[in-house]
Design an enzyme around this catalytic site. Structure first.
Site, mmCIF file in Angstrom:
data_model
loop_
_atom_site.group_PDB
_atom_site.id
_atom_site.type_symbol
_atom_site.label_atom_id
_atom_site.label_comp_id
_atom_site.label_asym_id
_atom_site.label_seq_id
_atom_site.Cartn_x
_atom_site.Cartn_y
_atom_site.Cartn_z
ATOM 1 N N SER A 182 6.710 0.808 -2.992
ATOM 2 C CA SER A 182 5.371 0.234 -2.888
ATOM 3 C C SER A 182 5.426 -1.283 -3.065
ATOM 4 O O SER A 182 6.137 -1.955 -2.327
ATOM 5 C CB SER A 182 4.441 0.910 -3.895
ATOM 6 O OG SER A 182 3.100 0.572 -3.664
ATOM 7 N N ASP A 280 1.384 5.888 6.008
ATOM 8 C CA ASP A 280 1.415 5.631 4.572
ATOM 9 C C ASP A 280 0.002 5.727 3.993
ATOM 10 O O ASP A 280 -0.927 5.057 4.459
ATOM 11 C CB ASP A 280 1.996 4.237 4.333
ATOM 12 C CG ASP A 280 2.078 3.893 2.865
ATOM 13 O OD1 ASP A 280 3.159 4.061 2.285
ATOM 14 O OD2 ASP A 280 1.050 3.464 2.295
ATOM 15 N N HIS A 348 3.435 8.310 0.169
ATOM 16 C CA HIS A 348 3.652 6.944 -0.302
ATOM 17 C C HIS A 348 4.741 6.999 -1.356
ATOM 18 O O HIS A 348 4.546 7.578 -2.414
ATOM 19 C CB HIS A 348 2.360 6.368 -0.892
ATOM 20 C CG HIS A 348 2.460 4.921 -1.293
ATOM 21 N ND1 HIS A 348 2.531 3.906 -0.359
ATOM 22 C CD2 HIS A 348 2.499 4.331 -2.515
ATOM 23 C CE1 HIS A 348 2.594 2.743 -1.010
ATOM 24 N NE2 HIS A 348 2.583 2.977 -2.306
#
Length: 439
Positions: A182, A280, A348
């Site tokens: 991330s 995502d 994610h």
């Protein structure tokens, strides 16, 4: 913008925190084995502080056997803050202060020391860099108004941690991999070549970003919400001077564009691997359909359950995938040392957990798991490790991450059946994301 800022900060953290919290208990090596935090005591001399002035930290799990001279460093993720109010709030949480962080963590996925879960990297020295600056370890400034004092010192934190690790064996590394998830995946793009510069010239050094390819997307209201957000972030935290100078020169007079991976990627010299979902979930919720672009809530059902998306919404999702692949095409065609795994799971971060990294039911492209593809790339096994999955809904290896209806989630939990599928956990996550998006 203040609301959007808080949502980007909060929900990115929610993607990681809730996702992990509601996932099956996964351990590295011995069941229940945890890795302790190390505070960087010399950081103060470098002016390297978390947002609130606390010392930065990392967790180190020592390598063994044939991996004792190899290192993997993982940037922790968790969103960003791009205005004073949101950074003040963040400084009072574990995303802005080591005072509030758990002092031990369990290493899983690419950080696991279990050979069956992580065969290529299990015996390496493994480090998780704790994230407490709110700018992907890239800022270098501070703010004080007599009431609040904030340290935007991510770049110094990065330097301080590396300097602390070098005498612990990193300076003599034979092999090394810099990775992150991330906002930490974005850090990998920003610091990859700098990482290489610290290590022996004969070392094999490579980088991998997981869910960090944040796109300079046009949202469904025809605005560039992420571009505006990053521009404010770069300005607030003094990031520009730490961006790749070749990139900022190429994109003058908009140097903040070099915070986007798609623009800085071509300037990175170190071999690079990109792991990302083409759908995502964080980018879906905050790049393609940010709350500011859907004030009437027309996308709410689609966000919770992709099978509830209407044809127009599905077209927008497919358009996002097309834009992502377009941004990656030069890398795909021309990078001789790069690798990629771009699948179609609504997910994610996929390297952090054993269930997605390497397990009998892990996502696959051409019957290869993420761990196998990354390993083939790093060690040069076989042909180029560049995998792009087919578009939604053809991928059947995604654990049904968004069930047919949210009522399935409610029913399975109300029944007390103990159903523990990752899809249920992700649906619960989406419910929470939707709740926070309405704040």
């Amino acid at each position: 913008m203040k609301t959007t800022t808080r949502l980007l900060d909060l929900t990115a953290a929610m993607v990681l925190v809730v996702y992990v919290s509601f996932s099956p208990p996964l351990v590295s090596g011995d069941p229940g084995r945890r890795v302790s935090m190390t505070l960087v005591r010399d950081a103060a001399a470098l002016g390297a502080f978390c947002l609130d002035g606390s010392l930065p930290a990392y967790h180190l799990d020592r390598g063994f056997g044939a991996g004792s001279n190899n290192w993997i460093l993982q940037f922790e993720g968790g969103g960003w803050c791009n205005d004073i109010a949101s950074c003040v709030d963040r400084a009072k949480t574990r995303r802005g202060s080591t005072r509030y962080m758990s002092k031990t963590v369990v290493f899983t996925g690419v950080l696991s020391n279990n050979a069956s879960q992580n065969p290529d990297f299990y015996n390496w020295n493994k480090v998780r860099l704790r994230y407490c600056d709110g700018a992907s370890f890239a800022g270098d400034s501070q703010f004080g108004n007599g009431t609040s004092l904030l340290y935007f010192r991510g770049q110094r934190i990065w330097n301080a941690i590396i300097l602390d690790l070098l005498p612990k064996g990193l300076a003599k590394a034979h092999k090394a991999l810099l990775t992150g998830c991330s906002a930490g995946g974005l850090s990998t793009f920003l610091h990859c070549d700098n990482f290489t510069s610290y290590l022996p010239k004969n070392a094999s050094v490579k980088c991998m970003s997981d869910a960090g390819f944040f796109l300079d997307a046009i949202d469904v209201a025809a605005n560039r919400t992420m571009r505006s957000f990053y521009s404010q972030l770069v300005s607030l935290q003094g990031i520009q001077k730490n961006l790749d100078p070749s990139c900022t020169h190429a994109f003058f007079p908009e140097p903040s564009l070099c915070f986007f991976p798609q623009y800085v990627l071509r300037f990175i010299k170190t071999p690079f691997f990109i792991l990302n979902s083409a759908y995502d979930v964080f980018q879906f919720h905050h790049g393609l359909v940010p709350p500011s672009a859907d004030q009437t809530g027309r996308w709410n059902r689609c966000k919770l359950n992709v099978t509830a998306c209407n044809p127009h919404q599905l077209d927008a999702l497919q358009g996002f995938r097309k834009d992502m692949l377009g941004a990656l095409m030069n890398f795909f065609r021309n990078s001789t040392r790069g690798g990629m795994f771009i699948n179609s799971c609504f997910d994610h971060c996929q390297s952090a957990l054993e269930e997605t990294w390497l397990s009998p039911t892990s996502p696959r492209i051409n019957n290869k798991t993420i761990a196998e593809t990354v390993g083939d790339w790093y060690f040069g096994r076989g042909e180029e490790a560049k995998e792009i999955g087919c578009p939604y809904p053809c991928d059947k290896t995604c654990h049904n991450l968004i069930p047919a209806s949210t009522s399935d989630f409610l029913a399975s939990n109300a029944s007390g059946s103990g159903h523990n599928s990752r899809g249920t956990h992700l649906t619960f996550l989406f419910l929470l994301l939707n709740f926070f998006s309405s704040l």
